[in-house]
Design an enzyme around this catalytic site. Structure first.
Site, PDB file in Angstrom:
ATOM      1  N   CYS A  19     -35.590  -9.900 -32.000  1.00  0.00           N
ATOM      2  CA  CYS A  19     -36.806  -9.307 -31.442  1.00  0.00           C
ATOM      3  C   CYS A  19     -36.537  -7.944 -30.789  1.00  0.00           C
ATOM      4  O   CYS A  19     -35.447  -7.700 -30.288  1.00  0.00           O
ATOM      5  CB  CYS A  19     -37.387 -10.221 -30.385  1.00  0.00           C
ATOM      6  SG  CYS A  19     -37.643 -11.895 -30.969  1.00  0.00           S
TER       7      CYS A  19
ATOM      8  N   ARG B  39     -33.404  -3.956 -36.370  1.00  0.00           N
ATOM      9  CA  ARG B  39     -32.931  -5.160 -35.697  1.00  0.00           C
ATOM     10  C   ARG B  39     -33.263  -6.426 -36.483  1.00  0.00           C
ATOM     11  O   ARG B  39     -32.725  -7.480 -36.194  1.00  0.00           O
ATOM     12  CB  ARG B  39     -33.580  -5.272 -34.309  1.00  0.00           C
ATOM     13  CG  ARG B  39     -33.096  -4.250 -33.328  1.00  0.00           C
ATOM     14  CD  ARG B  39     -33.885  -4.365 -32.052  1.00  0.00           C
ATOM     15  NE  ARG B  39     -33.640  -5.620 -31.369  1.00  0.00           N
ATOM     16  CZ  ARG B  39     -32.861  -5.753 -30.309  1.00  0.00           C
ATOM     17  NH1 ARG B  39     -32.260  -4.719 -29.814  1.00  0.00           N
ATOM     18  NH2 ARG B  39     -32.697  -6.922 -29.735  1.00  0.00           N
TER      19      ARG B  39
ATOM     20  N   TRP C  74     -38.627 -12.007 -34.284  1.00  0.00           N
ATOM     21  CA  TRP C  74     -37.728 -12.648 -35.256  1.00  0.00           C
ATOM     22  C   TRP C  74     -37.798 -14.130 -34.921  1.00  0.00           C
ATOM     23  O   TRP C  74     -37.321 -14.568 -33.873  1.00  0.00           O
ATOM     24  CB  TRP C  74     -36.321 -12.108 -35.063  1.00  0.00           C
ATOM     25  CG  TRP C  74     -35.351 -12.461 -36.132  1.00  0.00           C
ATOM     26  CD1 TRP C  74     -35.291 -11.947 -37.390  1.00  0.00           C
ATOM     27  CD2 TRP C  74     -34.256 -13.376 -36.037  1.00  0.00           C
ATOM     28  NE1 TRP C  74     -34.227 -12.489 -38.075  1.00  0.00           N
ATOM     29  CE2 TRP C  74     -33.582 -13.367 -37.279  1.00  0.00           C
ATOM     30  CE3 TRP C  74     -33.784 -14.213 -35.028  1.00  0.00           C
ATOM     31  CZ2 TRP C  74     -32.461 -14.155 -37.534  1.00  0.00           C
ATOM     32  CZ3 TRP C  74     -32.667 -14.998 -35.274  1.00  0.00           C
ATOM     33  CH2 TRP C  74     -32.025 -14.961 -36.518  1.00  0.00           C
TER      34      TRP C  74
ATOM     35  N   ASN D 290     -38.542 -11.219 -25.204  1.00  0.00           N
ATOM     36  CA  ASN D 290     -37.331 -11.440 -26.013  1.00  0.00           C
ATOM     37  C   ASN D 290     -36.518 -12.512 -25.319  1.00  0.00           C
ATOM     38  O   ASN D 290     -36.431 -12.519 -24.091  1.00  0.00           O
ATOM     39  CB  ASN D 290     -36.454 -10.177 -26.061  1.00  0.00           C
ATOM     40  CG  ASN D 290     -36.925  -9.205 -27.105  1.00  0.00           C
ATOM     41  OD1 ASN D 290     -37.952  -9.422 -27.749  1.00  0.00           O
ATOM     42  ND2 ASN D 290     -36.186  -8.121 -27.263  1.00  0.00           N
ATOM     43  N   GLY D 291     -35.870 -13.370 -26.097  1.00  0.00           N
ATOM     44  CA  GLY D 291     -35.032 -14.418 -25.504  1.00  0.00           C
ATOM     45  C   GLY D 291     -35.603 -15.785 -25.822  1.00  0.00           C
ATOM     46  O   GLY D 291     -36.418 -15.934 -26.736  1.00  0.00           O
TER      47      GLY D 291
ATOM     48  N   GLU E 125     -12.746  -8.760 -43.630  1.00  0.00           N
ATOM     49  CA  GLU E 125     -13.852  -7.881 -43.260  1.00  0.00           C
ATOM     50  C   GLU E 125     -14.583  -7.370 -44.510  1.00  0.00           C
ATOM     51  O   GLU E 125     -15.817  -7.306 -44.545  1.00  0.00           O
ATOM     52  CB  GLU E 125     -13.321  -6.715 -42.400  1.00  0.00           C
ATOM     53  CG  GLU E 125     -14.296  -5.585 -42.135  1.00  0.00           C
ATOM     54  CD  GLU E 125     -15.598  -6.004 -41.475  1.00  0.00           C
ATOM     55  OE1 GLU E 125     -15.712  -7.148 -41.013  1.00  0.00           O
ATOM     56  OE2 GLU E 125     -16.524  -5.182 -41.476  1.00  0.00           O
TER      57      GLU E 125
ATOM     58  N   LYS F 111     -18.515  -7.884 -45.617  1.00  0.00           N
ATOM     59  CA  LYS F 111     -19.408  -6.753 -45.881  1.00  0.00           C
ATOM     60  C   LYS F 111     -20.106  -6.931 -47.232  1.00  0.00           C
ATOM     61  O   LYS F 111     -21.306  -6.721 -47.354  1.00  0.00           O
ATOM     62  CB  LYS F 111     -18.573  -5.466 -45.867  1.00  0.00           C
ATOM     63  CG  LYS F 111     -19.192  -4.243 -45.351  1.00  0.00           C
ATOM     64  CD  LYS F 111     -19.138  -4.035 -43.859  1.00  0.00           C
ATOM     65  CE  LYS F 111     -19.536  -5.200 -43.023  1.00  0.00           C
ATOM     66  NZ  LYS F 111     -19.204  -5.102 -41.643  1.00  0.00           N
TER      67      LYS F 111
ATOM     68  N   GLU G 169     -22.780  -9.709 -47.085  1.00  0.00           N
ATOM     69  CA  GLU G 169     -23.930  -9.321 -46.268  1.00  0.00           C
ATOM     70  C   GLU G 169     -24.940  -8.467 -47.006  1.00  0.00           C
ATOM     71  O   GLU G 169     -26.138  -8.700 -46.914  1.00  0.00           O
ATOM     72  CB  GLU G 169     -23.442  -8.466 -45.097  1.00  0.00           C
ATOM     73  CG  GLU G 169     -23.048  -9.171 -43.882  1.00  0.00           C
ATOM     74  CD  GLU G 169     -22.640  -8.155 -42.837  1.00  0.00           C
ATOM     75  OE1 GLU G 169     -23.386  -7.993 -41.885  1.00  0.00           O
ATOM     76  OE2 GLU G 169     -21.577  -7.512 -42.993  1.00  0.00           O
TER      77      GLU G 169
ATOM     78  N   HIS H 221      -2.055 -22.059 -53.612  1.00  0.00           N
ATOM     79  CA  HIS H 221      -2.248 -23.368 -52.983  1.00  0.00           C
ATOM     80  C   HIS H 221      -3.673 -23.872 -53.170  1.00  0.00           C
ATOM     81  O   HIS H 221      -4.113 -24.768 -52.448  1.00  0.00           O
ATOM     82  CB  HIS H 221      -1.872 -23.281 -51.496  1.00  0.00           C
ATOM     83  CG  HIS H 221      -0.441 -22.909 -51.289  1.00  0.00           C
ATOM     84  ND1 HIS H 221       0.596 -23.791 -51.524  1.00  0.00           N
ATOM     85  CD2 HIS H 221       0.145 -21.736 -50.943  1.00  0.00           C
ATOM     86  CE1 HIS H 221       1.750 -23.181 -51.294  1.00  0.00           C
ATOM     87  NE2 HIS H 221       1.501 -21.923 -50.954  1.00  0.00           N
TER      88      HIS H 221
ATOM     89  N   LYS I 264     -29.462  -7.353 -36.403  1.00  0.00           N
ATOM     90  CA  LYS I 264     -28.400  -6.481 -35.894  1.00  0.00           C
ATOM     91  C   LYS I 264     -27.709  -7.083 -34.680  1.00  0.00           C
ATOM     92  O   LYS I 264     -26.507  -7.020 -34.554  1.00  0.00           O
ATOM     93  CB  LYS I 264     -28.974  -5.106 -35.554  1.00  0.00           C
ATOM     94  CG  LYS I 264     -27.924  -4.099 -35.072  1.00  0.00           C
ATOM     95  CD  LYS I 264     -26.902  -3.788 -36.147  1.00  0.00           C
ATOM     96  CE  LYS I 264     -25.804  -2.873 -35.675  1.00  0.00           C
ATOM     97  NZ  LYS I 264     -24.661  -2.899 -36.609  1.00  0.00           N
TER      98      LYS I 264
HETATM   99  C1  F6R Z   1     -21.318  -7.663 -39.753  1.00  0.00           C
HETATM  100  C2  F6R Z   1     -21.865  -7.629 -38.408  1.00  0.00           C
HETATM  101  C3  F6R Z   1     -21.785  -8.860 -37.579  1.00  0.00           C
HETATM  102  C4  F6R Z   1     -21.461  -8.480 -36.115  1.00  0.00           C
HETATM  103  C5  F6R Z   1     -21.558  -9.721 -35.223  1.00  0.00           C
HETATM  104  C6  F6R Z   1     -21.185  -9.395 -33.786  1.00  0.00           C
HETATM  105  O1  F6R Z   1     -21.467  -6.443 -40.397  1.00  0.00           O
HETATM  106  O2  F6R Z   1     -22.376  -6.634 -37.975  1.00  0.00           O
HETATM  107  O3  F6R Z   1     -20.866  -9.772 -38.089  1.00  0.00           O
HETATM  108  O4  F6R Z   1     -20.187  -7.920 -36.080  1.00  0.00           O
HETATM  109  O5  F6R Z   1     -22.850 -10.242 -35.261  1.00  0.00           O
HETATM  110  O6  F6R Z   1     -22.037  -8.431 -33.259  1.00  0.00           O
HETATM  111  P1  F6R Z   1     -21.660  -7.635 -31.958  1.00  0.00           P
HETATM  112  O7  F6R Z   1     -20.470  -6.807 -32.259  1.00  0.00           O
HETATM  113  O8  F6R Z   1     -22.861  -6.821 -31.624  1.00  0.00           O
HETATM  114  O9  F6R Z   1     -21.337  -8.672 -30.897  1.00  0.00           O
END
Ligand code: F6R
Length: 612
Positions: free
Chosen positions: A2, A27, A74, A100-101, A487, A491, A494, A510, A607
């Site tokens: 949100c 977001r 959201w 929010n929350g 990582e 990516k 995602e 294995h 986000k």
């Molecule tokens: C992946 C991504 C997420 C964040 C995770 C933690 O691209 O962005 O995996 O890394 O949600 O978010 P923060 O760093 O804001 O705590």
């Protein structure tokens, strides 16, 4: 997740609110709405779907009010639907609220209010808030200027959970009240106007002067005034802080997508994060930290705790802290850490990594560590974010706002900051002098090596065109390269929705090798001279089984063995992930583009994940 925007001033509020919401779209959300104070009372316009749909709502152009609140939702409680969208009003339409929350005790409050004659029209937890405020407002027989605030405070005292709230009241047409607890909210100070938002980029184009709120501080906003109160409504003083980000850094700057812009911002983000910390001949300093040699020597363990990409940065940090500083270091996923009863005492240092500083699991893990007696240190990109209020100390990456959901420049900035922290610890402990000196030298040339690495974009794009229709992609690496494999797989998943898995290359035989079949794509990272031969022989095993291979390396390899090889500059192994991840960030980006997907806003993702 949100988003909240608010405005009180002399201009028409609705376009400012909608514009702010558009800037918060990154977001992730499923519905949007605004509420303003009009001559005839409170207005409310909301619906599920995109923010721009608000422009089509009947009457939106007729709104004249100069005070308003706005929200992107959201869904957490109740499906995405008009009735569940924010704002929410009380039954008498006296108060309008965005939130929010999560109100954890909303069942209980709903029952209480229902018994007192209130009706609910949504499935949300939020709808209890305006009605509870109304309940207390009605009970109060004093009709003074504090009545609105008293009712809000009494209602907030009953709420359990997390909340950032904006409240307007038809009886107080020149005021707005805001409050936060465990959920982000800041106030931007303008000339004769105030802006409110959950995320600074939404209002950066209007002001750079911000009031940062602590938990349970109430703010009564007027056009040219902001009065602050503590949880018992005692007045408090608050100064603004200047945020250095400029508005254009929150825009796309001519790039097609935020993600691409942010990938190309990495040389700057790294330069800014290193800042003036690494001067030749002087010890590395962190103004914010004063860990003594005895304290660091006495540590039994460091925990690096985070989620997702930030956790992957932690894996690179473990390598640095163990090898350079000789302190046992464990990396934990925040959502697991908090429930596994970790062994922590006052000789444990717990470091929490979070780009947004708002990730609920990471903050909860931090609170747990503090309760168990550990010192806590936050590494974040957002000044004034919730995590910085909870941690004993905070240090910052200077990556600038990261708008794309997929994290890129935040990751590389976190790795460099962890390396700087490692140098600071090693220098304080007076160990690893030679390694520290070499690392400092390599850090100085890193930004230009990132620039050079970015030149691989064309080759990467071509490889992306070859594999964008694949169903599965495997990433392999050993040692530090395995952390980059993880990582890179994240990516790709995602933003391209391709199933991607990562393995330590030696682990392949294995089990996972059973999945290797003709024409499958295997990507490997090889930056460690001591391990390159071993990884090459693992890749040989997949080539024999017909795999297509992409290799990212700074070592001499036999290029003819592989389908595509991306050569990157050599650097210190501690910071090698900062270079080796770049071609793979670009690969995910180009595959997503080739598939015609929304790179910046991948499906189902938000986000910042501010709920558990
Ligand atoms: C992946 C991504 C997420 C964040 C995770 C933690 O691209 O962005 O995996 O890394 O949600 O978010 P923060 O760093 O804001 O705590």
């Amino acid at each position: 997740m949100c988003g909240i925007v608010g405005y009180i001033g002399t201009k028409k509020a609705s376009p400012i609110l909608i514009n702010g919401l558009l800037r918060l779209e990154y977001r992730g959300y499923d519905s949007a709405g605004i509420s303003t104070i009009e001559k005839e009372g409170l207005s409310m316009m909301k619906d599920k779907g995109r923010v721009k749909n608000l422009y089509h709502l009947e009457g939106i152009d007729n709104l004249e009010g100069t005070i308003g609140i706005a929200h992107t939702r959201w869904a957490t409680h109740g499906k995405p639907a008009k009735e569940n969208s924010h704002p929410h009003m009380d039954n008498s339409k006296t108060f309008s609220v965005v939130h929010n929350g999560i109100i954890e005790n909303y069942h209980e409050l709903r029952k209480f209010l229902t018994e007192h004659g209130y009706t609910f029209y949504s499935q949300t937890d939020t709808e209890v808030v305006p009605n509870l405020i109304h309940y207390y407002y009605n009970q109060d027989t004093n009709h003074d200027e504090m009545k609105f605030l008293r009712a809000t405070k009494n209602a907030c005292n009953d709420l359990k959970g997390s909340f950032a709230l904006e409240i307007i009241c038809k009886d107080y047409p020149d005021h707005m009240i805001v409050i936060r607890k465990d959920s982000p909210l800041v106030i931007g100070k303008g000339e004769g106007e105030n802006y409110i938002c959950s995320d600074i980029p939404a209002i950066l184009s209007f002001t750079r002067e911000f009031y940062l709120l602590e938990d349970f501080e109430f703010v009564v906003l007027a056009r040219d005034d902001a009065k602050f109160y503590d949880k018992d409504l005692n007045p408090i003083n608050k100064k603004t802080q200047t945020i250095e980000w400029n508005a254009s850094s929150a825009e796309k700057d001519g790039y097609e997508d935020y993600m691409l812009k942010e990938i190309y911002e990495q040389p700057t983000a790294i330069r800014e994060t290193i800042g003036a910390k690494l001067n030749e001949g002087t010890k590395c300093e962190f103004e914010e930290l004063n860990y003594s040699k005895d304290y660091l020597k006495g540590l039994n363990k460091i925990y690096l705790v985070a989620c997702g990409t930030a956790m992957h940065a932690g894996l690179a940090g473990k390598n640095i802290l163990e090898r350079l500083c000789k302190i046992p270091t464990e990396v934990d996923i925040a959502s697991e850490f908090r429930y596994r009863n970790p062994i922590i005492d006052d000789k444990t240092l717990c470091i929490f990594i979070s780009q947004s500083g708002e990730t609920a699991d990471t903050i909860a893990a931090l609170k747990l560590s503090r309760e168990k007696g550990a010192k806590t240190l936050a590494i974040t990109n957002v000044i004034g974010s919730s995590i910085t209020r909870e941690a004993d100390n905070s240090i910052y990456t200077h990556a600038g706002p990261e708008i794309a959901v997929a994290s890129t420049k935040a990751y590389t900035s976190q790795v460099i900051l962890l390396a700087i922290l490692g140098i600071y610890f090693a220098e304080t402990l007076e160990i690893s002098e030679n390694e520290v000196a070499a690392l400092k030298q390599d850090m100085a040339t890193l930004p230009s090596k990132i620039e050079e690495t970015l030149k691989c974009a064309k080759t990467v794009k071509e490889f992306g065109k070859r594999i964008y229709q694949e169903k599965d992609v495997f990433f392999l690496g050993r040692g530090i390269d395995e952390t980059v494999a993880r990582e890179s797989a994240l990516k790709l998943k995602e933003i391209s929705y391709i199933h991607a898995d990562s393995y330590p290359a030696g682990e392949l035989k294995h089990g996972p090798i059973a999945l290797i079949e003709n024409d499958i794509t295997v990507i490997s990272i090889m930056t460690d001279s001591k391990l390159v031969e071993k990884t090459v022989s693992n890749i040989q095993e997949v080539i024999t089984r017909g795999a297509k291979t992409l290799v990212v390396t700074n070592q001499k390899v036999d290029d003819k063995m592989f389908d595509t090889v991306i050569h990157i500059p050599e650097t210190n192994p501690f910071i090698a992930p900062i270079l080796s991840v770049i071609p793979l960030q670009l690969l995910s980006y180009y595959i997503s583009k080739e598939k015609g997907l929304d790179v910046d806003k991948p499906r189902n993702l938000a986000k910042s994940v501010t709920v558990e």
